[in-house]
Structures are given as C-alpha cells and as structure tokens.
Scaffold this motif. Sequence first.
Motif, PDB file in Angstrom:
ATOM      1  N   ALA A 118       4.165   6.637   4.056  1.00 37.85           N
ATOM      2  CA  ALA A 118       4.405   5.383   4.775  1.00 37.85           C
ATOM      3  C   ALA A 118       5.738   5.359   5.508  1.00 37.85           C
ATOM      4  O   ALA A 118       5.846   4.760   6.584  1.00 37.85           O
ATOM      5  CB  ALA A 118       4.324   4.209   3.798  1.00 37.85           C
ATOM      6  N   HIS A 119       6.755   6.003   4.948  1.00 40.30           N
ATOM      7  CA  HIS A 119       8.110   5.799   5.457  1.00 40.30           C
ATOM      8  C   HIS A 119       8.807   7.068   5.922  1.00 40.30           C
ATOM      9  O   HIS A 119       9.945   6.996   6.394  1.00 40.30           O
ATOM     10  CB  HIS A 119       8.973   5.127   4.378  1.00 40.30           C
ATOM     11  CG  HIS A 119       8.432   3.818   3.906  1.00 40.30           C
ATOM     12  ND1 HIS A 119       8.387   2.702   4.718  1.00 40.30           N
ATOM     13  CD2 HIS A 119       7.886   3.458   2.714  1.00 40.30           C
ATOM     14  CE1 HIS A 119       7.843   1.688   4.032  1.00 40.30           C
ATOM     15  NE2 HIS A 119       7.533   2.112   2.829  1.00 40.30           N
ATOM     16  N   GLY A 120       8.146   8.207   5.838  1.00 40.75           N
ATOM     17  CA  GLY A 120       8.760   9.453   6.290  1.00 40.75           C
ATOM     18  C   GLY A 120       9.328  10.242   5.129  1.00 40.75           C
ATOM     19  O   GLY A 120       9.909   9.672   4.197  1.00 40.75           O
ATOM     20  N   PRO A 142      13.533  10.328   4.832  1.00 39.41           N
ATOM     21  CA  PRO A 142      14.094   9.041   4.405  1.00 39.41           C
ATOM     22  C   PRO A 142      13.638   8.608   3.013  1.00 39.41           C
ATOM     23  O   PRO A 142      14.447   8.150   2.202  1.00 39.41           O
ATOM     24  CB  PRO A 142      13.589   8.061   5.479  1.00 39.41           C
ATOM     25  CG  PRO A 142      13.329   8.905   6.670  1.00 39.41           C
ATOM     26  CD  PRO A 142      12.828  10.205   6.124  1.00 39.41           C
ATOM     27  N   ALA A 143      12.346   8.765   2.713  1.00 37.87           N
ATOM     28  CA  ALA A 143      11.835   8.336   1.415  1.00 37.87           C
ATOM     29  C   ALA A 143      12.364   9.217   0.289  1.00 37.87           C
ATOM     30  O   ALA A 143      12.699   8.730  -0.800  1.00 37.87           O
ATOM     31  CB  ALA A 143      10.311   8.326   1.419  1.00 37.87           C
ATOM     32  N   GLU A 161      17.311   5.052   7.999  1.00 38.13           N
ATOM     33  CA  GLU A 161      17.316   4.790   6.571  1.00 38.13           C
ATOM     34  C   GLU A 161      16.377   3.631   6.235  1.00 38.13           C
ATOM     35  O   GLU A 161      16.058   2.792   7.088  1.00 38.13           O
ATOM     36  CB  GLU A 161      18.733   4.466   6.108  1.00 38.13           C
ATOM     37  CG  GLU A 161      19.699   5.630   6.249  1.00 38.13           C
ATOM     38  CD  GLU A 161      21.096   5.274   5.785  1.00 38.13           C
ATOM     39  OE1 GLU A 161      21.265   4.996   4.579  1.00 38.13           O
ATOM     40  OE2 GLU A 161      22.010   5.267   6.638  1.00 38.13           O
ATOM     41  N   LEU A 162      15.966   3.602   4.986  1.00 37.77           N
ATOM     42  CA  LEU A 162      15.031   2.572   4.535  1.00 37.77           C
ATOM     43  C   LEU A 162      15.775   1.344   4.037  1.00 37.77           C
ATOM     44  O   LEU A 162      16.912   1.433   3.558  1.00 37.77           O
ATOM     45  CB  LEU A 162      14.148   3.137   3.424  1.00 37.77           C
ATOM     46  CG  LEU A 162      13.387   4.418   3.775  1.00 37.77           C
ATOM     47  CD1 LEU A 162      12.486   4.828   2.614  1.00 37.77           C
ATOM     48  CD2 LEU A 162      12.568   4.240   5.048  1.00 37.77           C
ATOM     49  N   THR A 166      12.280  -1.611   0.273  1.00 42.61           N
ATOM     50  CA  THR A 166      11.530  -0.356   0.165  1.00 42.61           C
ATOM     51  C   THR A 166      12.199   0.579  -0.831  1.00 42.61           C
ATOM     52  O   THR A 166      11.519   1.248  -1.631  1.00 42.61           O
ATOM     53  CB  THR A 166      11.427   0.318   1.537  1.00 42.61           C
ATOM     54  OG1 THR A 166      10.753  -0.562   2.439  1.00 42.61           O
ATOM     55  CG2 THR A 166      10.651   1.621   1.447  1.00 42.61           C
ATOM     56  N   ARG A 167      13.514   0.636  -0.813  1.00 36.94           N
ATOM     57  CA  ARG A 167      14.218   1.473  -1.777  1.00 36.94           C
ATOM     58  C   ARG A 167      13.920   1.043  -3.205  1.00 36.94           C
ATOM     59  O   ARG A 167      13.767   1.887  -4.097  1.00 36.94           O
ATOM     60  CB  ARG A 167      15.726   1.439  -1.509  1.00 36.94           C
ATOM     61  CG  ARG A 167      16.166   2.338  -0.386  1.00 36.94           C
ATOM     62  CD  ARG A 167      17.672   2.456  -0.306  1.00 36.94           C
ATOM     63  NE  ARG A 167      18.269   2.876  -1.574  1.00 36.94           N
ATOM     64  CZ  ARG A 167      19.537   3.250  -1.698  1.00 36.94           C
ATOM     65  NH1 ARG A 167      20.334   3.273  -0.628  1.00 36.94           N
ATOM     66  NH2 ARG A 167      20.019   3.603  -2.863  1.00 36.94           N
ATOM     67  N   GLN A 223       4.735   6.532  -0.655  1.00 35.77           N
ATOM     68  CA  GLN A 223       5.947   6.019  -0.016  1.00 35.77           C
ATOM     69  C   GLN A 223       6.437   6.985   1.058  1.00 35.77           C
ATOM     70  O   GLN A 223       6.910   6.562   2.116  1.00 35.77           O
ATOM     71  CB  GLN A 223       7.044   5.796  -1.064  1.00 35.77           C
ATOM     72  CG  GLN A 223       6.725   4.734  -2.105  1.00 35.77           C
ATOM     73  CD  GLN A 223       6.812   3.325  -1.537  1.00 35.77           C
ATOM     74  OE1 GLN A 223       7.366   3.100  -0.453  1.00 35.77           O
ATOM     75  NE2 GLN A 223       6.269   2.368  -2.268  1.00 35.77           N
ATOM     76  N   CYS A 224       6.305   8.286   0.794  1.00 34.94           N
ATOM     77  CA  CYS A 224       6.672   9.277   1.808  1.00 34.94           C
ATOM     78  C   CYS A 224       5.753   9.194   3.016  1.00 34.94           C
ATOM     79  O   CYS A 224       6.200   9.264   4.159  1.00 34.94           O
ATOM     80  CB  CYS A 224       6.614  10.679   1.216  1.00 34.94           C
ATOM     81  SG  CYS A 224       8.000  11.122   0.174  1.00 34.94           S
TER      82      CYS A 224
END
Length: 312
Positions: A258-260, A263-264, A286-287, A291-292, A255-256
């Motif tokens: 994929a999404h930074g 933010p992750a 922000e996600l 995703t959260r 998840q990190c």
Amino acid sequence: MSGTDAEPDSNDDPVRTWCPLVTPFDDDEAVDHEALATLVDHVREGGVEGLVPCGTTGEFASLDAAEYRAVLETTVDAAGDAPVMAGTAATSVAGTLDRVETAADVGADVGLIVLPYFHTANDPEGNAEFLRRVADDAALPLYLYNIPACTGQAIAPDVVESVADHDRIRGLKDSSGDFNYFVEALRRTPNDFDCYQGFDSYLVPGMLQGGTGGINALSNAIPEAFAAAAEAAAAGDVEAARRIGSEGIAPLFQQCVAHGFAPATKAALAERGVLDGTTVRPPLVELGNDTRAEIGDAVDTALDVVDSADLD
C-alpha cells in the motif's frame, strides 16, 4: 563475506533467506553508514543469512556512483561471514558490467541484474541476448531479478529457461507477484538453479512449491519471522510455516504494497527502534504518524506470532 572464494551456491546447504537492505539516510538525506552497519547486525542476529545492498528497497536508483560504492563497502565490511549479493542494475550491458565490477572490487559475492528499463526489448530474444552478454563478461556469478513493475517488462519464462544453463547465472529473484510465473520458472530450470521469492507473503508457498527461499524487504524489520518461516518450510513443518507466513508476515507486507517498500520498511524499522529516522529520497515520501502506528502494530503482531509458533 569478503571476496568470491565462498560463493553462496551450494545446493547441499542453500542460502534460504536474503535481506534487501534499506539504505538509511540522515535528516539531510546523506547516507548514514553507522546506521547501515547497525542494520546489518540486526538482520544477522535475527537469523537472516544473506545481505542484498543497493536493491529496490535500498533506493539504488537514488544513489550516485560514489554513494553506491560506499554502501556496498559498508555492507561487505559489516557482513562478517554472511554472503553479499549486490544489486547491480543498469540500463546497458556496459553499465551493468561496470556495476558488477564495482561489486566484485569491494568484495561482494554475487550480483543481481535486471533487464534494461525505460527502453524495452522489441523481441524476447533481445532480453536473452542482453543477459548472456552480461553473464559472458561478468566479474561475479549472477542472479536474475524479475521485477516488471519497475522495468516495464518481465524476464519471460522462455528467456529464463534459455539462459539458466549459463555458468555465471545461478538463479532468479521473482518480484512479479505472479505465482504462476514462479511455478513456471521452477518447472523450466535445473534443480541447481536457485529460485527466490521477492514477494514477502509468497515466501512460504514458494518454498513449499520447491523454491529455494526468499529475498524479502521486511526481513529488514522482522528477520526472526523470515528465518523461522523458512526454517519451518524447509523442515516440512507446514503448519508453523503457514502460520508465520499468513498471520505474521502477510499483514505487514500489505503495508508495503500500500505504501511502498522503502518507506514502509523504514517505518517498521523505526517503530522497532532499529533506525532513528525514516528519511527517504524523492520521489519517495515518508509515511504519516497514523500509518506508522499501524505498521508498528503489525510488527508487534509478527513478533508475537513467531514467539508463539510451535516450531518442531
């Protein structure tokens, strides 16, 4: 840990787990120092040994000079007896030394330095000379930080080898994601040169290969998993270490990727109830809720894996 009398540099009892702390912001994007102190308590209670403020996950490049100093001060004040490795990245020798001086002044124990970014070296020896000049005049012991995705260049293994004997350079954090690079760094440096994995999913394989431990973003959110995985790997409990790493840490780490990382990681902390918000500063965003929710599920899975692991 206030001051540098007790440097985290004992090979007999190395610091295996460090947390590169996120920098909490309130809804107006001001640094939330109360939340930062709460985060430090959470990480320490989860078993992670060392703290790294103002690194990549801490959005150091989005902080002004006053905020940078204040984040270091809050971390040192909240750290208790935990060692503090301050992120001290800058693009010049003078700028890096200034940040190291600030870190020393507020009571950090070591600094974490990168190669110059934006303008890169025209020859590897230029990078070696940069690192030597910083180390020659640094107010703290230093760790090298290899993160070519952000700096535009790697600290080549030849360069690491050439500066590893400097009495102020104590080790390396490798966030390249290139495991062969990490193995080469281990092979080319002395036994007392600490090599840390910056890729969370490489913590266990890195330690089993002979690495010291990890400096891992998700230890903000699930410090129990990193503490348990590192303890198992150090004790030779390969089955438990691999299970925590592959079933607990790796899915959340994706998840990190994929999404930074900031933010992750902030989303994971919010889903766990450690932080109230997930505010980041531009250019980060922000996600979304979906995703959260996925991140929250991955956090729960990681904690379940740790609880069910058969640790020796």
